[in-house]
Design a protein around this motif. Sequence first.
Motif, short mmCIF file in Angstrom:
data_model
loop_
_atom_site.label_atom_id
_atom_site.label_comp_id
_atom_site.label_asym_id
_atom_site.label_seq_id
_atom_site.Cartn_x
_atom_site.Cartn_y
_atom_site.Cartn_z
N GLU A 189 -1.13 -3.49 -14.16
CA GLU A 189 0.17 -2.91 -14.49
C GLU A 189 0.69 -3.48 -15.81
N VAL A 190 1.25 -2.61 -16.62
CA VAL A 190 1.96 -3.02 -17.84
C VAL A 190 3.40 -2.55 -17.71
N ARG A 191 4.35 -3.44 -18.01
CA ARG A 191 5.76 -3.10 -17.80
C ARG A 191 6.59 -3.49 -19.03
N PHE A 192 7.53 -2.60 -19.38
CA PHE A 192 8.46 -2.84 -20.49
C PHE A 192 9.88 -2.73 -19.93
N ASP A 193 10.69 -3.76 -20.12
CA ASP A 193 12.10 -3.75 -19.72
C ASP A 193 12.96 -3.94 -20.97
N ARG A 194 14.10 -3.27 -20.98
CA ARG A 194 14.96 -3.39 -22.16
C ARG A 194 16.42 -3.11 -21.79
N SER A 195 17.32 -3.86 -22.41
CA SER A 195 18.74 -3.55 -22.33
C SER A 195 19.04 -2.40 -23.29
N LEU A 196 19.72 -1.38 -22.78
CA LEU A 196 20.04 -0.21 -23.59
C LEU A 196 21.44 -0.27 -24.18
N ASN A 197 22.18 -1.36 -23.91
CA ASN A 197 23.53 -1.46 -24.48
C ASN A 197 23.73 -2.75 -25.26
N GLY A 198 22.62 -3.38 -25.72
CA GLY A 198 22.73 -4.49 -26.65
C GLY A 198 22.88 -5.87 -26.04
N THR B 257 0.82 -1.21 0.00
CA THR B 257 0.00 0.00 0.00
C THR B 257 0.85 1.26 0.00
N ALA B 258 2.15 1.12 0.28
CA ALA B 258 3.04 2.28 0.37
C ALA B 258 3.89 2.46 -0.87
N ARG B 259 3.58 1.74 -1.95
CA ARG B 259 4.30 1.92 -3.22
C ARG B 259 3.29 1.92 -4.35
N PRO B 260 3.63 2.54 -5.47
CA PRO B 260 2.63 2.73 -6.53
C PRO B 260 2.36 1.52 -7.40
N PHE B 261 3.31 0.56 -7.46
CA PHE B 261 3.17 -0.58 -8.36
C PHE B 261 3.32 -1.90 -7.61
N TYR B 262 2.81 -2.93 -8.23
CA TYR B 262 3.02 -4.29 -7.72
C TYR B 262 4.50 -4.64 -7.79
N THR C 74 23.06 -1.77 -19.06
CA THR C 74 22.26 -0.60 -18.73
C THR C 74 20.80 -0.94 -19.01
N TYR C 75 20.00 -0.96 -17.95
CA TYR C 75 18.60 -1.37 -18.06
C TYR C 75 17.69 -0.13 -18.16
N GLY C 76 16.72 -0.22 -19.00
CA GLY C 76 15.64 0.76 -19.03
C GLY C 76 14.33 0.04 -18.75
N ASP C 77 13.49 0.64 -17.93
CA ASP C 77 12.18 0.03 -17.71
C ASP C 77 11.14 1.12 -17.53
N MET C 78 9.93 0.82 -17.99
CA MET C 78 8.80 1.73 -17.84
C MET C 78 7.59 0.93 -17.41
N SER C 79 6.89 1.42 -16.40
CA SER C 79 5.67 0.78 -15.91
C SER C 79 4.54 1.79 -15.94
N LEU C 80 3.38 1.32 -16.38
CA LEU C 80 2.16 2.11 -16.40
C LEU C 80 1.08 1.34 -15.67
N GLY C 81 0.30 2.02 -14.86
CA GLY C 81 -0.74 1.32 -14.12
C GLY C 81 -1.82 2.24 -13.62
N VAL C 82 -2.90 1.64 -13.17
CA VAL C 82 -4.02 2.35 -12.56
C VAL C 82 -4.37 1.65 -11.26
N THR C 83 -4.52 2.40 -10.20
CA THR C 83 -4.94 1.86 -8.92
C THR C 83 -6.39 2.24 -8.64
N TYR C 84 -7.21 1.23 -8.39
CA TYR C 84 -8.58 1.46 -7.93
C TYR C 84 -8.65 1.03 -6.48
N ARG C 85 -9.02 1.96 -5.61
CA ARG C 85 -9.09 1.68 -4.18
C ARG C 85 -10.39 2.25 -3.62
N THR C 86 -11.09 1.41 -2.85
CA THR C 86 -12.36 1.83 -2.28
C THR C 86 -12.51 1.23 -0.89
#
Length: 420
Positions: free
Chosen positions: A388-397, A173-178, A362-374
């Motif tokens: 959550e949708v996550r993309f990870d990629r090596s930036l140096n091949g 509950t104290a972080r934005p992503f799973y 060198t790692y690059g990652d991007m995460s997108l998500g929506v939290t529904y809390r009631t």
Amino acid sequence: MIASRRKYSIFLLAGFLTASWTDTAQAAVNLFSQKTDASEFEQWWRGITLAGRIDGGIMANPARPDNGINFGDFIGDHANQAQLNQFALTLSRAIDTTKDDYSFGFTLEASYGSDSRYYHLLGISDRALNARYQIIPAQAHVDAHLPWFTKLGIDMHAGILQAPMGPEAFDPTARPFYTFSYTGQYSVPFEHVGMMATIHVTPMIDVLTGIDTGNQTTFGHNDNNDAPAGYAGVALNNLAGGKLTITELSRFGPEDARFALGGAANHDMRFWNDLMAVYQVTPTVKVTGEFNYLHDDGLRADTYSFVSYLSWDFAKNLTFNYRGEIYRDNTGLMVVNFLSDQGYMNGIAGRNAPTESAPPTTYGDMSLGVTYRTPLSKDLGFFAIRPEVRFDRSLNGTSPFNDGRNTGMFTFGGDAMIGF
């Protein structure tokens, strides 16, 4: 010589905190022994709360790696498998940090689930269970607010403590992503046995300090080396009209295992440095930036990273979350996945453990998500779900993902939580 001076400084800090905590304990005894009004003790007792949470999730991987591991992910490491991450119970009494008087409290938290594999303490819970679902004392500390040193006083915590560095916490509950960032898994510590203190110098400035046995270690033969470690830092609060907070926290001390490095483990230092800024752009939009640098003398390893976060409360009970990260592992020794349920803690102890690793990347990652809390009801509990949708990629091949076959990895999933 530098390491010796730092070790000497840590022991001085330990002496100061130990003496302070002894005085605190005596003050607590005196305070309660002087109480003649039963209602005051009743009021303290009524401040004790019992709370619980259940968290479970899944990260699906269309590439279906042969070893079943989402590389670079601890919490959602088992690809395409749902799991119970946490079933936690917390008994606590919060301290009042605003009053110009003594205030005492405590926190006791136990957690069962797959996350526990990564948050053990050597010699306490690491050998209790050897399955995917394990149990830990996530927290067990006494707390005090003390009217010492400054007008605003000092807050102290002693016992089993969650590590304070970085914006991502064990409590989901104290972080934005799973899932966690690379920085939140590989370049910040997780858990300690020790003491932490926050000295409130002014309403704007807090000084942070602490002493402990090391990351996820305890005492004697249950410490992976024979040296302590400590924290030092500062927090700047209420900047930019109360919208901005900046925290710099550094950690220093030997962290490598003597079983792996021998006697050098007691003096080869690890330095963790984390700078975090949180800015409340509007009442509904918040941005966070984190810079992190880690250096380990014994492993001759370095990592450095930048992580950015954005959260937007765009509708009632709905929050959009973004996380972007660039993370450099200079040696390939830090970003590692452990292939057995006890592998991570065996690695902390310096014992053999099957792992999956990659060359310097060198790692690059991007995460997108929506939290529904009631809320579940007017006064009790909540329900939350976080796709959550996550993309990870090596930036140096390099090709670290999906059994070393791919330069990138796409995962999706999330978790659901019930709090009570």
